[in-house]
Design a protein around this motif. Structure first.
Motif, short mmCIF file in Angstrom:
data_model
loop_
_atom_site.label_atom_id
_atom_site.label_comp_id
_atom_site.label_asym_id
_atom_site.label_seq_id
_atom_site.Cartn_x
_atom_site.Cartn_y
_atom_site.Cartn_z
N TRP A 5 0.83 -1.21 0.00
CA TRP A 5 0.00 0.00 0.00
C TRP A 5 0.86 1.26 0.00
O TRP A 5 0.50 2.27 -0.60
CB TRP A 5 -0.96 -0.01 1.18
CG TRP A 5 -2.15 -0.90 0.95
CD1 TRP A 5 -2.49 -2.04 1.59
CD2 TRP A 5 -3.17 -0.69 -0.06
NE1 TRP A 5 -3.64 -2.58 1.07
CE2 TRP A 5 -4.08 -1.77 0.06
CE3 TRP A 5 -3.39 0.27 -1.03
CZ2 TRP A 5 -5.19 -1.89 -0.77
CZ3 TRP A 5 -4.50 0.15 -1.85
CH2 TRP A 5 -5.38 -0.92 -1.72
N LEU A 6 2.01 1.20 0.67
CA LEU A 6 2.93 2.35 0.61
C LEU A 6 3.41 2.57 -0.82
O LEU A 6 3.44 3.70 -1.32
CB LEU A 6 4.13 2.10 1.53
CG LEU A 6 3.93 2.29 3.02
CD1 LEU A 6 5.21 1.96 3.78
CD2 LEU A 6 3.47 3.70 3.34
N LYS A 7 3.78 1.49 -1.50
CA LYS A 7 4.22 1.60 -2.88
C LYS A 7 3.10 2.11 -3.78
O LYS A 7 3.32 2.95 -4.66
CB LYS A 7 4.72 0.24 -3.39
CG LYS A 7 6.07 -0.18 -2.86
CD LYS A 7 6.55 -1.42 -3.60
CE LYS A 7 8.01 -1.67 -3.33
NZ LYS A 7 8.54 -2.74 -4.21
N THR A 8 1.90 1.58 -3.58
CA THR A 8 0.76 1.97 -4.41
C THR A 8 0.44 3.46 -4.23
O THR A 8 0.04 4.14 -5.18
CB THR A 8 -0.46 1.11 -4.06
OG1 THR A 8 -0.13 -0.27 -4.21
CG2 THR A 8 -1.64 1.44 -4.95
N LEU A 9 0.62 3.96 -3.03
CA LEU A 9 0.36 5.37 -2.76
C LEU A 9 1.45 6.26 -3.35
O LEU A 9 1.16 7.31 -3.94
CB LEU A 9 0.26 5.60 -1.25
CG LEU A 9 0.16 7.05 -0.77
CD1 LEU A 9 -1.15 7.68 -1.23
CD2 LEU A 9 0.29 7.14 0.75
N LEU A 10 2.71 5.85 -3.23
CA LEU A 10 3.81 6.72 -3.61
C LEU A 10 4.12 6.70 -5.09
O LEU A 10 4.57 7.71 -5.66
CB LEU A 10 5.07 6.33 -2.81
CG LEU A 10 5.02 6.62 -1.31
CD1 LEU A 10 6.21 5.98 -0.61
CD2 LEU A 10 5.02 8.12 -1.07
N CYS A 11 3.91 5.56 -5.74
CA CYS A 11 4.31 5.43 -7.15
C CYS A 11 3.68 6.50 -8.05
O CYS A 11 4.40 7.17 -8.81
CB CYS A 11 4.00 4.03 -7.66
SG CYS A 11 4.64 3.70 -9.31
N PRO A 12 2.35 6.72 -8.02
CA PRO A 12 1.79 7.75 -8.90
C PRO A 12 2.27 9.16 -8.55
O PRO A 12 2.38 10.01 -9.43
CB PRO A 12 0.28 7.60 -8.70
CG PRO A 12 0.11 6.85 -7.43
CD PRO A 12 1.30 5.98 -7.30
N ILE A 13 2.56 9.40 -7.28
CA ILE A 13 3.07 10.72 -6.89
C ILE A 13 4.44 10.97 -7.51
O ILE A 13 4.71 12.06 -8.05
CB ILE A 13 3.14 10.83 -5.35
CG1 ILE A 13 1.74 10.73 -4.74
CG2 ILE A 13 3.81 12.14 -4.93
CD1 ILE A 13 1.73 10.73 -3.22
N VAL A 14 5.31 9.97 -7.45
CA VAL A 14 6.65 10.13 -8.03
C VAL A 14 6.57 10.22 -9.54
O VAL A 14 7.31 10.99 -10.17
CB VAL A 14 7.56 8.97 -7.58
CG1 VAL A 14 8.94 9.12 -8.20
CG2 VAL A 14 7.66 8.91 -6.06
N ILE A 15 5.67 9.46 -10.17
CA ILE A 15 5.50 9.55 -11.63
C ILE A 15 5.08 10.96 -12.03
O ILE A 15 5.62 11.55 -12.97
CB ILE A 15 4.45 8.52 -12.11
CG1 ILE A 15 5.00 7.10 -11.98
CG2 ILE A 15 4.05 8.80 -13.55
CD1 ILE A 15 3.99 6.03 -12.33
#
Length: 540
Positions: A246-256
């Motif tokens: 869930w941490l990855k799912t939350l952060l990935c679109p933000i970094v993209i």
């Protein structure tokens, strides 16, 4: 530093606001690991049950406990085999345990399954153990789905496993009834955990004729008197996997989104991109790759390559991050004539490249081979162990040399800041922001190094004699989630700080030598910024 960057135009009030927000975000990442995530890994111990097989494996039957299919041997000390070939004795472990008459299940959320075997050797004056004896096991692994019948096991692997049995005993205990202290041995490692039930059937074959001819080179001739086999199965906790995903799912679109925004800002500039800007963009892109929650796929599909893929992503991120730190420090040495030139870092970056390549060789030799054979271990052969040791030692030497040079580089940058401040060549706000970024870089590098060695030491402990004492089976979740959050915060901060500020520098068209800019500033009586090469507004 990039000319016209946000960092140059950020007010102290806004900077303090950003720092406060980042501090709260960092605290939240640690809190998630501390209060919501369980320990990263757990283990189950299995004392292997012994069954008699008069066919010595010729019938090809599976032996299991639930439902019972085993001619039970209570004790090897009272059992008399029909020959010296012990293949008629089958050691079985049915995983996971049943608890309170309820059959437990493994879950895809567990991500990986690591199996270790501990051999219990009893001292004997007749069957003597010889140090460094070769132990060969005939292993069959069966798997079963929830929908299958309780005795419908499907063969997953059928291999011969050879390991070196290292045991010691106190001289005062060299008598019947006492036991050696033996090292735990790697048995198998599965890169995904897509079956709820596993079964191990293990035999210890002995070729008596070969033992007479060459007892040293022939496996199982000098292993002594085997009393028991124990298996330790270690898996990642499903709760930790859920929090991590869930941490990855939350952060990935933000970094993209941040990388897209940063790249778009750079593309609008009427000048080539600076080396530091390229390095920040590359770091953001590998962070996107690291953040990509590919583990969701393992919940619906069998992906034995996922563990290797995770290692490769992690290794690529470390490589780019370590390279970025060298460039980041070097590009702030404003007296260095080699600014904005990647070739100026070739010697330093070669240390990172060699270390990364050495670890890649080790990883491919270990986990790459395990894709075809989960019972493979690079340490099981003399040649493989030599390759592994060389790879690890080369990577360690390069890493140590790298960090010594990085520390030296940051000290030089720090002294450069002090000299420029003393000469009033820095504005107070610029000095404060650059010092903050350098301190944050030092903090990030320290925690990254700690996280790297904690993970490596923890994985080594999982493969050793003290698996239950590994830091990966203790409350280290907060440290791992906090470090992961810090990487994202650090990269997002760099993107935000070094993005071109078009509001103030629109229409800029060229680079002016900083010494020329400083002189022209003095001539006009205006404040100039020699920290970076400066973009001047286009003249009419």
């Amino acid at each position: 530093m990039a000319d016209g960057a946000v960092i140059e135009n950020l007010s102290t009030r806004k900077l303090l606001g950003i720092l406060a927000a980042l501090g709260l975000a960092q605290a939240a990442f640690f809190a998630v690991g501390a209060f919501f995530a369980p320990v990263p890994s757990s283990s189950m111990d299995f004392e292997m049950v012994k069954c008699a097989d008069q066919t010595k494996g010729a019938a090809g039957h599976w032996f299991h406990l639930r439902p019972p299919r085993c001619d039970l041997i209570e004790s090897l000390a009272t059992y008399t085999p029909s020959s010296f070939d012990l293949r008629e004795i089958v050691f079985i472990a049915q995983m996971p345990h049943a608890r309170n008459n309820l059959q437990l299940e493994y879950s895809p959320w567990f991500q990986f399954l690591l199996g270790l075997v501990h051999v219990e050797v009893e001292y004997s004056d007749v069957f003597k153990y010889v140090p460094g004896a070769k132990l060969m096991l005939e292993v069959r692994m069966g798997v079963r789905t929830r929908e299958s019948a309780p005795d419908a096991w499907e063969e997953y692997a059928d291999v011969n496993v050879t390991r070196t049995l290292d045991c010691t005993i106190d001289p005062s205990k060299k008598s019947e009834g006492n036991f050696y202290t033996c090292d735990t041995l790697d048995l198998f490692e599965l890169g995904s955990n897509n079956y709820p039930f596993y079964l191990l059937n293990v035999r210890i074959p002995i070729d008596t004729e070969a033992c007479r001819r060459d007892p040293v080179a022939t496996p199982n001739c000098q292993i002594g008197k085997i009393n028991e086999l124990h298996v330790v199965a270690i898996h990642q906790n499903g709760g930790f996997t859920a929090v991590w995903l869930w941490l990855k799912t939350l952060l990935c679109p933000i970094v993209i989104a941040a990388c897209y925004w940063f790249n778009r800002r750079l593309s609008l500039l009427p000048r080539p991109r600076l080396l530091l800007e390229k390095a920040i963009l590359a770091l953001g892109m590998v962070l996107v790759l690291l953040d990509a929650p590919l583990e969701w796929l393992s919940l619906v599909a069998r992906l034995p390559c996922l563990l290797l893929l995770s290692d490769l992503r992690q290794g690529l991120f470390y490589t780019v991050l370590f390279s970025f730190w060298l460039i980041f420090a070097g590009e702030h040495l404003i007296d260095d004539p080699q600014l904005n030139n990647l070739s100026a870092y070739r010697i330093n970056l070669s240390l990172v490249a060699v270390a990364s390549l050495a670890l890649l060789v080790y990883d491919m030799a270990e986990r790459g081979m395990q894709l075809a054979d989960p019972f493979y271990s690079v340490w099981s052969s003399e040649w493989g162990a030599t390759v592994a040791y060389i790879s690890i030692y080369v990577a360690l030497a390069c890493t140590l040399a790298y960090f010594v040079f990085l520390f030296y580089k940051i000290v030089v940058v720090w002294n450069s800041i002090r000299r420029k401040r003393a000469a009033h060549l820095y504005r107070t706000s610029e000095n404060r922001r650059l010092k903050f970024l350098m301190l944050f870089t030092l903090l990030c590098s320290a925690l990254t190094i700690a996280a790297y060695f904690m993970r490596q030491f923890g994985e080594a402990s999982l493969h050793g004699d003290s698996a239950d004492d590994s830091i990966l089976t203790h409350s280290t979740s907060a440290f791992f989630t906090g470090t992961f959050g810090m990487w994202n915060i650090y990269v997002l901060l760099l993107i935000a700080m070094y993005a071109p500020s078009h509001k103030q520098y629109q229409g800029a068209h060229g680079l002016i030598d900083e010494n020329e800019d400083l002189m022209s500033g003095e001539e006009r009586g205006t404040e100039s910024n020699p920290l970076t090469t400066f973009l001047k507004p286009a003249q009419d």
